[in-house]
Design a protein around this motif. Structure first.
Motif, PDB file in Angstrom:
ATOM      1  N   GLN A 287       0.747  -1.072   0.047  1.00  0.00           N
ATOM      2  CA  GLN A 287       0.047   0.091  -0.164  1.00  0.00           C
ATOM      3  C   GLN A 287       0.804   1.238   0.179  1.00  0.00           C
ATOM      4  O   GLN A 287       2.062   1.218   0.522  1.00  0.00           O
ATOM      5  N   GLY A 288       0.518   2.159  -0.821  1.00  0.00           N
ATOM      6  CA  GLY A 288       0.938   3.662  -0.734  1.00  0.00           C
ATOM      7  C   GLY A 288      -0.070   4.613  -1.009  1.00  0.00           C
ATOM      8  O   GLY A 288      -1.167   4.948  -0.069  1.00  0.00           O
ATOM      9  N   PHE A 289       0.158   5.393  -2.066  1.00  0.00           N
ATOM     10  CA  PHE A 289      -1.332   6.138  -2.405  1.00  0.00           C
ATOM     11  C   PHE A 289      -2.292   5.349  -2.707  1.00  0.00           C
ATOM     12  O   PHE A 289      -3.499   5.672  -2.669  1.00  0.00           O
ATOM     13  N   TYR A 290      -2.086   4.045  -3.245  1.00  0.00           N
ATOM     14  CA  TYR A 290      -3.106   3.251  -3.769  1.00  0.00           C
ATOM     15  C   TYR A 290      -2.942   1.845  -3.042  1.00  0.00           C
ATOM     16  O   TYR A 290      -1.778   1.444  -2.405  1.00  0.00           O
ATOM     17  N   ARG A 291      -4.072   1.137  -2.741  1.00  0.00           N
ATOM     18  CA  ARG A 291      -3.975  -0.265  -2.165  1.00  0.00           C
ATOM     19  C   ARG A 291      -4.871  -1.157  -2.827  1.00  0.00           C
ATOM     20  O   ARG A 291      -6.092  -0.805  -3.207  1.00  0.00           O
ATOM     21  N   ARG A 292      -4.146  -2.510  -3.430  1.00  0.00           N
ATOM     22  CA  ARG A 292      -5.227  -3.186  -3.998  1.00  0.00           C
ATOM     23  C   ARG A 292      -5.723  -4.484  -2.851  1.00  0.00           C
ATOM     24  O   ARG A 292      -4.971  -4.825  -2.298  1.00  0.00           O
ATOM     25  N   GLU A 293      -7.154  -4.333  -3.021  1.00  0.00           N
ATOM     26  CA  GLU A 293      -7.700  -5.369  -2.192  1.00  0.00           C
ATOM     27  C   GLU A 293      -7.737  -6.890  -2.568  1.00  0.00           C
ATOM     28  O   GLU A 293      -7.483  -7.005  -3.664  1.00  0.00           O
ATOM     29  N   ARG A 294      -7.964  -7.776  -1.716  1.00  0.00           N
ATOM     30  CA  ARG A 294      -7.988  -9.285  -2.367  1.00  0.00           C
ATOM     31  C   ARG A 294      -8.796  -9.561  -3.589  1.00  0.00           C
ATOM     32  O   ARG A 294      -8.160 -10.127  -4.224  1.00  0.00           O
ATOM     33  N   GLY A 295     -10.107  -9.066  -3.555  1.00  0.00           N
ATOM     34  CA  GLY A 295     -10.798  -9.294  -4.612  1.00  0.00           C
ATOM     35  C   GLY A 295     -10.333  -8.525  -6.092  1.00  0.00           C
ATOM     36  O   GLY A 295     -11.029  -8.495  -7.123  1.00  0.00           O
ATOM     37  N   GLY A 296      -9.244  -7.580  -5.927  1.00  0.00           N
ATOM     38  CA  GLY A 296      -8.784  -7.057  -7.028  1.00  0.00           C
ATOM     39  C   GLY A 296      -9.222  -5.306  -7.171  1.00  0.00           C
ATOM     40  O   GLY A 296      -8.523  -4.728  -7.945  1.00  0.00           O
ATOM     41  N   GLU A 297     -10.020  -4.991  -6.348  1.00  0.00           N
ATOM     42  CA  GLU A 297     -10.259  -3.653  -6.357  1.00  0.00           C
ATOM     43  C   GLU A 297      -9.369  -2.899  -5.597  1.00  0.00           C
ATOM     44  O   GLU A 297      -8.715  -3.088  -4.826  1.00  0.00           O
ATOM     45  N   ILE A 298      -9.179  -1.738  -6.334  1.00  0.00           N
ATOM     46  CA  ILE A 298      -7.966  -1.036  -6.059  1.00  0.00           C
ATOM     47  C   ILE A 298      -8.679   0.580  -5.106  1.00  0.00           C
ATOM     48  O   ILE A 298      -9.394   1.116  -5.813  1.00  0.00           O
ATOM     49  N   LEU A 299      -8.132   0.485  -4.028  1.00  0.00           N
ATOM     50  CA  LEU A 299      -8.607   1.759  -3.313  1.00  0.00           C
ATOM     51  C   LEU A 299      -7.480   2.883  -3.295  1.00  0.00           C
ATOM     52  O   LEU A 299      -6.354   2.542  -3.628  1.00  0.00           O
ATOM     53  N   ALA A 300      -8.017   4.252  -3.178  1.00  0.00           N
ATOM     54  CA  ALA A 300      -7.090   5.377  -2.977  1.00  0.00           C
ATOM     55  C   ALA A 300      -7.072   5.959  -1.665  1.00  0.00           C
ATOM     56  O   ALA A 300      -7.874   5.806  -1.054  1.00  0.00           O
ATOM     57  N   LEU A 301      -5.953   6.437  -1.614  1.00  0.00           N
ATOM     58  CA  LEU A 301      -5.737   7.034  -0.123  1.00  0.00           C
ATOM     59  C   LEU A 301      -6.370   8.483  -0.152  1.00  0.00           C
ATOM     60  O   LEU A 301      -6.038   9.430  -0.937  1.00  0.00           O
ATOM     61  N   ASP A 302      -7.131   8.703   0.832  1.00  0.00           N
ATOM     62  CA  ASP A 302      -7.555  10.000   1.357  1.00  0.00           C
ATOM     63  C   ASP A 302      -6.433  10.709   2.065  1.00  0.00           C
ATOM     64  O   ASP A 302      -6.163  10.358   3.261  1.00  0.00           O
TER      65      ASP A 302
END
Length: 776
Positions: A287-302
């Protein structure tokens, strides 16, 4: 200066092992050394580094077997073996306390002629050479390869104060011609050219994001392809590089540039420091400015709350308008001319970069040319800072800066006072120190099609293609449609090119200098015709493409195709039919039509089959070769390099490869002229063996097993049966001989019948909308 025939790489970490891999790609036998390991296998560290390079993605090697060109060893037992190396590349940790002692040991074993370079992103070359003998210092320099070295085009070559000119020339020529790199000569200043400016750009974007209250997604949307930068933009780049690595470079600049005018922009903002403390370092930390979840979804950092959330769609009106503008210069002007948040952010960012770059001319490089090239080649930017400034208008930018009471560098004021209004004009650049224009020296072996056309060398053309006179009796067909897709514009110019060549040229080259050679046929037109039931028009279009490809194959004079990058579908079919290819080393070539519910219809199915079977002895079994073609087309296999394209049958063993993409057109011209000296056109054969019903039955069994094992979908099986029908010669009871035209007719019929299928039309629609295949 002796030629470089063998290399040694010191350090088998991420960079060193991948450097060794690319030297092996270029055909150089390479010795890879690292620290000795405890235990019986003292070469374990070097072997582990090589193993990681073999497993890396993107691939470090053109083909895995090229790893056999690398010999591993360790610094204690094998340093003496460096005596046989002509070029020794030191690539250990970025620490002078580690590099210095190792270079001292290298001095004792290197051959008198051997060149030694340190791969560093910013350490002073002069200080690393200090204390070494004069002979060593004369053969020592810096080489800053960007990671991953196979794919990143830039190499900064940094001579030391005593480096011999012939040493610089030898390394430059090898990097350009053998390794395919764009070389920029940099001065021995902290972080050289690209990282000095690149870190400034990143620092300015980080601070301005906070000042303008923008999100991670918004800044990435504004600093990627919209402004002609790489898709990774700001924060994806930082995640890939590693936040700690970036912080280390920033610290190096702050430490070594106490009086730098841009020093305040190097400071990392508080939220960045907190990310470092938390260990949120990017991809390597998960994880950094983005994080990939187990299901493949990519989250962004607020970055305000330090919470990860689903990525938000970016909505800037100016950005939506900019998507409709293909030209980078015009798009940049549109975006920075706006008063919305997008325009405000970019106007705040770009002038800072312009002013900082202007102040560095004479310090990090002698000319604006090197600075622009370093940023284009090192960071994937379409325009370097001075090219971007020209795009916005050099004088209008300065007038706006004056209006805003911002200081303009003295060298820019002097430039405008001299009457100059741009940094570049007609193969010239403005020398900011001498205050006049100078010619940009020609680069031997490089032909730029865009430079030829204004000089009357465009013979004829239309919206999607041109005929360009390359000189010396060679004509070029250049594609320039969007993604270089193929349609009537390209077909008519290919036929016109053959006619012109037959009348008054010696040979024909098919080449372009876009992002990719060709993404294939214009799928939108195919879809619209199928949905409208325009079967006669669609049939005529497919027949037309088949006719063009046969004309290329049997042309009276040599035809050389110059594929590179993505060469898919119809683009691959053109390559298959040309008598010779001069391919770019990075060639991603394949017949990918099954991904959109089709089979190749322009002759590609037929031609790949003939490539695999035509040379087989009469008594040889056909089925293994037919099955190989069936798998290649059915699974839409795409090569990962020109070497792999040859293995798949898209290139011949006699075809040539250019490591440097900018040399591709000139190399193709040379190949065409060589062919013209003794060219004999191919003669159509009237008998080609096909496998008939027994072969089709065998392929049907593999389709059945693939469907039962869920390797392919039910509709994949439908497409595969059509493909098997064509490859085995249609409704023939047994092995038989058929004509080339017979196979083309089968191929065209299968293509058209699949166009009429609803599920094929759904696949085409999905590909056009998302860029991804649909498994329906």
């Amino acid at each position: 200066m002796a030629s470089i025939t063998r290399a040694g790489v010191l350090g088998a970490g991420t960079m060193g092992a991948r450097l060794a891999a690319h030297l092996a790609n270029a055909g150089l036998p390479t010795l890879l050394l690292d620290l000795p390991a405890a235990g019986p296998d003292r070469n374990l560290r070097a072997r582990a580094g090589l193993a990681q390079a073999l497993q890396s993605k993107p691939a470090a090697f053109f083909l895995p077997e090229y790893a056999a060109r690398i010999t591993t060893g360790n610094f204690e037992d094998d340093l003496e073996r460096l005596r046989g190396c002509d070029w020794i590349l030191e690539a250990v940790a970025e620490d002078p306390e580690i590099k210095g002692p190792l270079l001292e040991r290298v001095e004792g074993v290197r051959a008198p002629h051997a060149i030694v370079s340190t791969n560093t992103s910013g350490l002073p070359i002069a200080s690393l050479a200090a204390g070494r003998a004069e002979a060593f210092r004369r053969h020592f320099l810096g080489t800053h390869f960007f990671n991953p070295p196979r794919y990143m085009h830039l190499v900064e070559v940094i001579p030391g104060p005593e480096t011999l000119p012939e040493v610089v020339k030898t390394v430059t020529e090898l990097c350009e011609r053998r390794l395919g790199k764009g070389v920029v000569i940099a001065r021995d200043t902290p972080n050289f050219i690209a990282n000095r400016l690149g870190v400034f750009f990143l620092g300015a974007a980080l601070r301005l994001m906070a000042e303008h209250g923008l999100s991670v997604e918004e800044v990435d949307a504004l600093t990627g392809p919209a402004i002609g930068h790489a898709k990774s933009a700001i924060f994806r780049t930082l995640d890939i590089v590693g936040l700690d690595v970036h912080a280390h470079v920033v610290a190096n600049l702050e430490r070594n540039l106490p009086d730098d005018p841009g020093r305040e922009w190097f400071h990392l903002p508080p939220f960045y420091e907190q990310m470092l403390e938390r260990g949120w370092l990017g991809e390597k930390a998960g994880q950094g400015f983005y994080r990939r979840e187990r299901g493949g979804e990519i989250l962004a950092l607020d970055w305000k709350t330090f919470q990860y959330r689903p990525r938000q769609k970016v909505r800037f009106e100016a950005l939506e308008r900019a998507k409709m503008v293909d030209d980078t210069r015009a798009r940049l002007k549109l975006l920075l001319g706006g008063s919305d948040p997008a325009g405000a952010f970019l106007w705040a960012l770009y002038p800072e970069v312009f002013l900082y770059a202007a102040g560095l001319v004479g310090e990090i490089a002698d000319r604006v040319v090197e600075i622009d090239r370093a940023m284009r080649w090192g960071f994937g930017q379409r325009l370097g800072p001075f090219e971007a400034w020209d795009a916005l208008g050099t004088e209008p930018v300065v007038l706006r800066l004056r209006h805003e009471k911002r200081a303009v560098p003295e060298n820019i004021e002097r430039m405008l006072a001299s009457g100059a209004r741009s940094f570049y004009r007609e193969a010239q650049y403005f020398d900011l120190r001498a205050r006049h224009y100078r010619p940009i020296e020609p680069r031997p072996g490089i032909l730029v099609l865009g430079d030829l056309k204004p000089g009357g060398r465009r013979v004829q053309g239309n919206a999607g293609a041109s005929l360009v006179d390359l000189g010396d009796g060679v004509l070029c067909v250049e594609f320039h449609s969007k993604m270089n897709t193929l349609g009537e514009d390209q077909f008519s110019l290919l036929l016109a090119g053959l006619k012109e060549t037959a009348a008054r040229f010696e040979a024909l080259v098919i080449a372009n200098q876009g992002d990719d050679f060709s993404a294939g046929a214009n799928l939108m037109l195919v879809l619209l015709a199928a949905q409208a039931g325009e079967w006669e028009e669609l049939e005529q279009g497919v027949r037309r493409f088949q006719h063009v490809n046969l004309a290329l194959k049997y042309a009276a004079k040599p035809v050389v195709c110059a594929p590179f990058g993505r060469t898919l579908g119809g683009g691959c079919e053109i390559v298959l039919h040309c008598p010779r290819s001069q391919a770019g080393a990075e060639l991603y070539c394949g017949l990918v039509e099954t991904a959109v519910g089709l089979i190749p219809g322009g002759g590609g199915t037929k031609e790949l089959l003939l490539r695999h079977t035509a040379s087989l002895p009469a008594e040889a079994e056909l089925l293994p070769a037919v099955a190989e073609v069936f798998e290649t087309i059915g699974y839409a296999k795409v090569s990962g390099s020109a070497a792999e394209a040859e293995r798949l049958g898209f290139l011949r063993p006699s075809d040539r490869v250019s490591m440097h993409r900018e040399r591709l057109v000139a190399d193709a011209k040379v190949a065409a002229l060589e062919m013209a000296r003794s060219y004999q056109p191919a003669t159509p054969r009237h008998y080609h063996r096909v496998a008939g019903e027994p072969g089709r039955a065998a392929l049907e069994m593999s389709i059945y097993l693939g469907e039962r094992g869920a390797y392919i979908s039910a509709y994949d099986a439908v497409i595969a049966r059509k493909l098997a029908h064509v490859l085995c010669g249609g409704p023939l009871a047994g092995e038989a001989g058929v004509t080339e035209q017979y196979l083309l007719d089968l191929e065209r019929e299968a293509f058209l019948s699949l166009c009429g299928e609803k599920r094929t039309q759904e696949r085409i629609q999905h590909m056009l909308k998302t860029g991804k295949p649909l498994r329906n």
